[in-house]
Design a protein around this motif. Structure first.
Motif, short mmCIF file in Angstrom:
data_model
loop_
_atom_site.label_atom_id
_atom_site.label_comp_id
_atom_site.label_asym_id
_atom_site.label_seq_id
_atom_site.Cartn_x
_atom_site.Cartn_y
_atom_site.Cartn_z
N THR A 48 9.30 15.11 -11.49
CA THR A 48 8.68 13.79 -11.67
C THR A 48 8.17 13.30 -10.31
N PRO A 49 7.08 13.87 -9.83
CA PRO A 49 6.63 13.59 -8.46
C PRO A 49 6.30 12.13 -8.19
N LEU A 50 5.79 11.41 -9.19
CA LEU A 50 5.45 10.01 -8.96
C LEU A 50 6.70 9.19 -8.64
N LEU A 51 7.78 9.47 -9.33
CA LEU A 51 9.03 8.76 -9.04
C LEU A 51 9.53 9.08 -7.64
N TYR A 52 9.42 10.33 -7.24
CA TYR A 52 9.89 10.72 -5.91
C TYR A 52 9.12 10.01 -4.80
N ALA A 53 7.88 9.64 -5.08
CA ALA A 53 7.06 8.98 -4.07
C ALA A 53 7.34 7.48 -3.98
N LEU A 54 8.06 6.92 -4.94
CA LEU A 54 8.23 5.46 -4.99
C LEU A 54 8.99 4.86 -3.80
N PRO A 55 10.11 5.45 -3.34
CA PRO A 55 10.83 4.80 -2.23
C PRO A 55 9.99 4.58 -0.97
N PRO A 56 9.24 5.59 -0.47
CA PRO A 56 8.40 5.30 0.69
C PRO A 56 7.31 4.26 0.40
N LEU A 57 6.78 4.28 -0.82
CA LEU A 57 5.78 3.28 -1.18
C LEU A 57 6.39 1.88 -1.18
N ALA A 58 7.65 1.79 -1.60
CA ALA A 58 8.34 0.50 -1.55
C ALA A 58 8.49 0.04 -0.10
N LEU A 59 8.81 0.96 0.80
CA LEU A 59 8.92 0.59 2.21
C LEU A 59 7.57 0.13 2.77
N ALA A 60 6.50 0.75 2.31
CA ALA A 60 5.17 0.30 2.73
C ALA A 60 4.92 -1.13 2.28
N ALA A 61 5.32 -1.44 1.05
CA ALA A 61 5.16 -2.81 0.54
C ALA A 61 6.04 -3.78 1.32
N PHE A 62 7.27 -3.38 1.62
CA PHE A 62 8.17 -4.23 2.40
C PHE A 62 7.58 -4.52 3.78
N THR A 63 6.98 -3.50 4.38
CA THR A 63 6.45 -3.65 5.74
C THR A 63 5.38 -4.72 5.80
N TYR A 64 4.57 -4.81 4.76
CA TYR A 64 3.51 -5.82 4.76
C TYR A 64 4.06 -7.23 4.71
N GLY A 65 5.32 -7.39 4.35
CA GLY A 65 5.93 -8.71 4.35
C GLY A 65 6.62 -9.07 5.65
N LEU A 66 6.63 -8.15 6.62
CA LEU A 66 7.29 -8.42 7.90
C LEU A 66 6.39 -9.23 8.81
N THR A 67 6.99 -9.81 9.83
CA THR A 67 6.25 -10.67 10.75
C THR A 67 5.92 -9.95 12.06
N MET A 68 5.71 -8.65 12.02
CA MET A 68 5.31 -7.91 13.21
C MET A 68 3.80 -8.02 13.39
N ASN A 69 3.29 -7.59 14.55
CA ASN A 69 1.85 -7.70 14.79
C ASN A 69 1.09 -6.78 13.84
N ARG A 70 -0.16 -7.12 13.61
CA ARG A 70 -0.94 -6.47 12.55
C ARG A 70 -1.10 -4.96 12.76
N ALA A 71 -1.39 -4.55 13.99
CA ALA A 71 -1.61 -3.13 14.25
C ALA A 71 -0.36 -2.31 13.93
N THR A 72 0.78 -2.77 14.40
CA THR A 72 2.03 -2.06 14.14
C THR A 72 2.34 -2.05 12.66
N LYS A 73 2.08 -3.17 12.00
CA LYS A 73 2.34 -3.27 10.56
C LYS A 73 1.49 -2.27 9.77
N VAL A 74 0.21 -2.18 10.11
CA VAL A 74 -0.68 -1.26 9.40
C VAL A 74 -0.27 0.19 9.65
N LEU A 75 0.01 0.54 10.90
CA LEU A 75 0.41 1.91 11.22
C LEU A 75 1.69 2.29 10.49
N THR A 76 2.67 1.39 10.50
CA THR A 76 3.94 1.68 9.84
C THR A 76 3.77 1.81 8.33
N SER A 77 3.01 0.91 7.74
CA SER A 77 2.81 0.94 6.29
C SER A 77 2.10 2.21 5.84
#
Length: 237
Positions: A48-77
């Protein structure tokens, strides 16, 4: 599958509105996603490859809610999105694409913190050079002539991972040039070391000694390493 879709939806909604969520809550949400996937896939055994990809995608979503500078946020996400794509392809027997996404992810994450380094940790550089040379010789010494392009991709990937570890280790050992977040520096160093273990298992399984349940180990270690990398940048920036 149907019975847990609402749960995933709720968790991802939390990721987009997490301004009031602390690290413990985020860790609980992330652990919940991984736990649900583990149960739903019978211990990461089902394809079930789509399920396996969900945790990192969740971290990408979490990162967009952080208060770090935009460049670092985009690179990390984007680095988390790329590793999610790599996990999606992990069981698809398309190793060049999987490795390319993993390399792209590591490069982006490296760019997010590399300016923090103020001095090179020479001893670690020597250890990583020896390790890089050893695994390259063990896995690829007899293969370059037959599959040069794939070996080149894999070598670049391993090199990028080693450079990332060296940079993160130097930041942790000598301190950061931009911030003083020793805990974040240590989490990053540990997370990238686990990434090296993941990459090594993948290479050894394909070109060295075949390991039992290698993809199972790679997924679990990848989920752990990505969580550490997320919290490292969350603490630092």
């Amino acid at each position: 599958m149907i019975r847990i879709v609402p749960v995933y939806s709720d968790l991802f909604c939390c990721g987009f509105t997490m301004g009031s969520y602390g690290p413990a809550r985020l860790l609980g949400i992330y652990g919940g996603i991984v736990g649900l996937i583990y149960i739903e896939t019978d211990g990461l055994r089902h394809d079930t490859p789509l399920l396996y990809a969900l945790p990192p995608l969740a971290l990408a979503a979490f990162t967009y809610g952080l208060t770090m500078n935009r460049a670092t946020k985009v690179l990390t996400s984007i680095s988390f999105i790329a590793i999610g794509g790599a996990l999606y392809l992990l069981d698809r027997r398309v190793l060049p694409y999987t490795i390319s996404l993993m390399t792209f992810s590591h490069l982006l994450y490296l760019f997010s913190f590399m300016k923090c380094m103020q001095r090179l940790w020479n001893e670690l550089a020597i250890i990583l050079t020896i390790y890089f040379g050893g695994i390259f010789y063990y896995c690829f010494a007899d293969l370059f002539a037959s599959i040069p392009m794939l070996v080149t991709f894999l070598t670049i990937h391993l090199f990028v991972v080693c450079v990332s570890i060296l940079t993160a280790g130097s930041v942790w050992f000598y301190g950061s040039k931009r911030s003083y977040a020793r805990q974040g520096d240590l989490l990053r160093f540990m997370g990238l070391l686990i990434c090296l273990v993941c990459s090594s298992i993948l290479l050894l399984n394909r070109f060295g000694r075949r390991l039992q349940q290698s993809h199972y180990l790679i997924k679990l270690l990848c989920y752990l390493s990505e969580a550490l990398l997320f919290f490292a940048n969350e603490r630092t920036f």
